[in-house]
Motif scaffolding. Structure first.
Motif, short mmCIF file in Angstrom:
data_model
loop_
_atom_site.label_atom_id
_atom_site.label_comp_id
_atom_site.label_asym_id
_atom_site.label_seq_id
_atom_site.Cartn_x
_atom_site.Cartn_y
_atom_site.Cartn_z
N CYS A 122 0.84 -1.19 0.00
CA CYS A 122 0.00 0.00 0.00
C CYS A 122 0.88 1.25 0.00
O CYS A 122 1.95 1.27 0.61
CB CYS A 122 -0.91 0.00 1.23
SG CYS A 122 -2.14 1.34 1.24
N LYS B 199 1.83 5.14 1.04
CA LYS B 199 1.77 5.86 2.30
C LYS B 199 1.06 7.20 2.07
O LYS B 199 1.00 7.68 0.92
CB LYS B 199 3.18 6.06 2.89
CG LYS B 199 4.18 6.71 1.93
CD LYS B 199 4.06 8.20 1.90
CE LYS B 199 4.76 8.77 0.70
NZ LYS B 199 4.08 9.91 0.15
N LEU C 20 -0.62 5.15 5.35
CA LEU C 20 -1.40 3.93 5.27
C LEU C 20 -2.89 4.20 5.09
O LEU C 20 -3.57 3.49 4.37
CB LEU C 20 -1.16 3.08 6.53
CG LEU C 20 -1.75 1.67 6.54
CD1 LEU C 20 -1.30 0.86 5.33
CD2 LEU C 20 -1.38 0.96 7.83
N ALA D 221 -6.23 2.82 9.74
CA ALA D 221 -4.94 2.13 9.66
C ALA D 221 -4.94 0.89 10.54
O ALA D 221 -4.43 -0.18 10.15
CB ALA D 221 -3.82 3.08 10.06
N LEU E 23 4.24 -1.36 3.32
CA LEU E 23 4.00 0.04 3.02
C LEU E 23 5.12 0.53 2.12
O LEU E 23 6.29 0.19 2.34
CB LEU E 23 3.99 0.84 4.33
CG LEU E 23 3.48 2.28 4.32
CD1 LEU E 23 2.01 2.33 3.95
CD2 LEU E 23 3.69 2.91 5.70
N PHE F 46 2.50 -3.06 7.84
CA PHE F 46 1.40 -2.22 8.26
C PHE F 46 1.53 -1.76 9.71
O PHE F 46 0.97 -0.73 10.09
CB PHE F 46 0.07 -2.94 8.05
CG PHE F 46 -0.43 -2.92 6.62
CD1 PHE F 46 0.40 -2.54 5.57
CD2 PHE F 46 -1.73 -3.30 6.32
CE1 PHE F 46 -0.06 -2.52 4.26
CE2 PHE F 46 -2.21 -3.29 5.02
CZ PHE F 46 -1.38 -2.90 3.99
N GLY G 46 3.19 1.34 9.47
CA GLY G 46 2.23 2.33 8.97
C GLY G 46 1.32 2.87 10.06
O GLY G 46 1.00 4.05 10.09
#
Length: 339
Positions: A101, A103, A105, A112, A128, A311, A314
């Protein structure tokens, strides 16, 4: 006759959702990796999707749910604007795909955290896109801190200066908007990641932002704040846009015995005693950030070691961003939720 053990591993099949400037940039790194097959691409702009898909031999989609249901994919890269990360990531995770993903997040800490829980529950690789992660210049800077040569850390400073915002290559209008964009949300995660992994957690934040008086939808043009770290030291953050100065993204850490920093995003510098800041030789292999990230993703998808910012990282960054925004709105110190 070739044995099954000698047979090459099948390519990692990648789908990309979001074909703006950032998505297209990393798409090139995926396409260049010999063990990756870009299988499907998706964007709400059908002409952009078709144009991107054709030379790759990929299928083209304008609905990510249809893509997830029909395309054989191992990994999905979510490169849409931040307000869509949460919903699309949950769809990707529900489909059982590994995920990368952009940023930040998400837009909020609660979003998040939802994404983190869903990724852990799905048992997939989750990462991330933080190009400074694993950068040899950043790692050289980190070693300067960890070796203890600076002595006791007294203060750090982050400086962000942009002659225009959005920058010339950023063609997405949301980047200049208050709801999703702005330099603190867009650039802040990079240096927050370095701070959190080098100096430790941020415990509370005081921040102030300035916005254009004639455009309530526009992002900040300036910001000033203080991040208090767990050891009691502070990081002073100064951000200024639309000034006739060259772009500057820098981090400086002052210690009782010396100073270390990063200039031009990831070039390490240091000074001992009262000497001037000088460039520090970078240790470790170089190479483009996208190439490094894709290599780590391929390894992790195949169950091999690979250095990724996941994550959980994130969420930690998101917690600081949310405290920053709340502090700016309230005009008070705000505690940072600890992930």
């Amino acid at each position: 006759m070739t044995s099954e053990q000698d047979s090459p591993a099948p390519p990692v099949r990648v789908g990309v959702i979001g074909l703006g400037a950032i998505g297209q940039s990393l798409l090139k790194a995926f396409a260049a990796h010999p063990e990756v097959q870009v299988t499907a691409v998706c964007d709400v702009d059908a002409s952009r999707t078709d144009t991107t898909a054709r030379p790759l031999g990929a299928s083209a989609w304008t609905d990510h749910r249809q893509m997830l249901g029909a395309a054989d994919l191992d990994l999905v890269y979510v490169a849409v604007p931040p307000q869509h990360h949460h919903a699309i990531a949950l769809d990707v995770l529900s489909a059982g795909r590994h995920i990368l993903c952009e940023k930040p997040l998400a837009l909020t800490l609660s979003e998040a955290q939802d994404m983190q829980r869903a990724a852990q529950g799905a048992g997939v690789v989750h990462a991330l896109n933080l190009p400074l992660h694993g950068d040899p210049g950043i790692e050289t800077f980190r070693r300067l801190i960890e070796e203890g040569r600076l002595g006791t850390v007294r203060r750090a400073e982050v400086t962000l200066v942009f002659p225009q915002w959005p920058r010339g290559w950023q063609h997405n209008p949301w980047i200049g908007g208050r709801a999703q964009g702005g330099p603190i949300r867009e650039v802040g995660p990079h240096l927050l990641h370095v701070l959190l992994t080098t100096l430790g957690p941020v415990t509370r934040v005081w921040a102030h932002a300035q916005y254009p008086a004639d455009d309530p939808a526009a992002c900040e043009t300036a910001a000033l704040g203080t991040l208090e770290l767990a050891d009691g030291s502070v990081v002073v953050v100064s951000c200024l846009t639309n000034v006739p100065r060259p772009e500057e993204v820098s981090l400086t850490v002052y210690g009782s015995g010396g100073t270390a920093g990063l200039v031009n995003w990831a070039s390490p510098v240091a000074a001992w005693g009262q000497g001037p800041l000088e460039a520090v030789p970078i240790e470790g292999p170089g190479g483009p950030a996208g190439e490094r990230l894709v290599r780590a993703l391929v390894n992790r998808v195949r169950g091999e070691p690979g250095d990724l910012a996941d994550f959980t990282v994130g969420v930690r960054i998101q917690a600081v961003l949310e405290a920053w925004e709340r502090s700016s709105a309230l005009g008070t110190w705000v505690d940072v939720a600890q992930a």
